[in-house]
Write an enzyme that holds these catalytic residues in place. Structure first.
Site, PDB file in Angstrom:
ATOM      1  N   CYS A 291       0.811  -1.221   0.000  1.00 31.89           N
ATOM      2  CA  CYS A 291       0.000   0.000   0.000  1.00 31.89           C
ATOM      3  C   CYS A 291       0.845   1.273   0.000  1.00 31.89           C
ATOM      4  CB  CYS A 291      -0.937   0.010   1.200  1.00 31.89           C
ATOM      5  SG  CYS A 291      -2.206  -1.279   1.138  1.00 31.89           S
TER       6      CYS A 291
ATOM      7  N   ASN B 243     -10.051   0.550  -0.201  1.00 31.73           N
ATOM      8  CA  ASN B 243      -8.592   0.556  -0.167  1.00 31.73           C
ATOM      9  C   ASN B 243      -8.071  -0.004  -1.486  1.00 31.73           C
ATOM     10  OD1 ASN B 243      -5.877   0.075   0.227  1.00 31.73           O
ATOM     11  ND2 ASN B 243      -6.114  -0.891   2.231  1.00 31.73           N
TER      12      ASN B 243
ATOM     13  N   HIS C 256      -3.214   7.570   2.392  1.00 31.90           N
ATOM     14  CA  HIS C 256      -3.610   6.261   1.878  1.00 31.90           C
ATOM     15  C   HIS C 256      -4.992   5.951   2.428  1.00 31.90           C
ATOM     16  CE1 HIS C 256      -3.892   2.112   0.955  1.00 31.90           C
ATOM     17  NE2 HIS C 256      -3.606   1.677   2.174  1.00 31.90           N
TER      18      HIS C 256
END
Length: 319
Positions: free
Chosen positions: A115, A276, A246
């Site tokens: 990520c 996500n 994020h």
């Protein structure tokens, strides 16, 4: 002094939407629970469409090149942050080079920081431009994590969507990227895994995550790194115009914003619509905010991300 400045942004998300209502029919969960715990209402998924990691990266790149107003022939490096490449090899970056018909006398490579992949790629690109190694770099964050989630695991399948985001970084005399900081700690490597590789295989490489432990570490490490990069850059919290985090969990995002003293309206949020999207989440959010007219040239942006590895990073920049 030469800076790396963002000249164009672009993104791509698959057309198919998977809503919380859809997930209620698949696993034991509810829209209310997902919204309260994570902040996701829907996510875009590849499903059975022709999309894949490479095609999404290419589409996002095309839009970034168009916004930058450059001839693609001037691109002299491609860096792709992804944990879900289409193949072991060739790299996604080389496939992007092929599909965009870019010249051959340039480096093209992938980096995997899960990520945190886009922030890692951005930091590497920044160093190349500052040191004179490149003048126009295509940086992409792209992931297809819905292809590795366990759709029977309600703790993880609710989280993720697919997508890609891209930026064109250009050498410039005006300030662009001011600072980047990257950290990692492999002692926590077992907290988020998708075990499929040459030496260790699963028939289906499902993503596994210890959510409570990851949540606590993310809040702590992201809080520390945003303080670190602001201090390292000689700025104050009040100098930050926008936080582009994020998009992993709304509660993690809110904790970081609170630490910075930023109201919610100064935080770019796409988690409710996208979920996500791993390495794609920051450039996706940046593209959405720029095209909506929220973020403007000259604004000071703080980017931060945290992912498997564990790997985390931050970037401070003037748009």
């Amino acid at each position: 002094m030469t800076y790396a400045r963002i000249q164009g942004v672009g993104s791509y998300i698959p057309q198919q939407i998977l809503s919380n209502a859809d997930l209620e029919k698949m696993v034991n969960t509810t829209d209310e629970w997902i919204m309260q715990r994570v902040g996701v209402r829907e996510r875009h998924v590849i499903a059975n469409s022709p999309d894949n990691t490479t095609t999404m990266a290419v589409d996002a790149a095309k839009r970034a090149i168009e916004m930058a107003g450059i001839d693609s022939a001037v691109i002299d490096m491609i860096i792709v942050g992804t944990a879900t490449a289409e193949y072991y090899f060739p790299s996604t970056a080389c496939l992007v080079q092929k599909h965009l018909n870019l010249r051959e006398d340039i480096p093209a490579f992938d980096i995997n920081a899960a990520c945190a992949g886009f922030v890692y790629a951005l930091s590497i690109a920044d160093q190349y431009i500052r040191n004179g190694g490149a003048k126009h770099i295509l940086v992409i964050g792209v992931d297809s994590l819905t292809k590795v989630v366990d759709w029977k695991d309600r703790s993880t399948c609710i989280l993720f969507g697919d997508g890609a985001g891209a930026v064109i970084l250009q050498a410039h005399k005006e300030p662009g990227i001011l600072n980047t900081i990257l950290h990692a700690n492999g002692d926590y490597s077992d907290l988020i895994t998708a075990k499929s590789g040459v030496w260790e295989r699963e028939s289906v490489p499902h993503l596994h995550m210890y959510g409570k432990e990851v949540f606590k570490l993310a809040v702590t490490k992201l809080g520390e790194i945003v303080d670190e990069i602001i201090e390292k850059s000689g700025l104050k919290q009040s100098d930050i115009d926008w936080l582009i985090p994020h998009q992993a969990n709304l509660r993690i995002i809110e904790a970081t914003a609170k630490r910075l003293g930023l109201p919610r309206e100064r935080v770019i949020l796409t988690i409710e619509q996208h979920g996500n999207t791993s390495a794609a989440s920051i450039p996706l959010a940046l593209d959405a905010a720029v095209r909506a007219g929220k973020i403007k040239r000259g604004d000071t942006l703080l980017l931060e991300a945290f992912g498997a590895g564990l790997a985390w990073g931050a970037a401070l920049l003037k748009l």
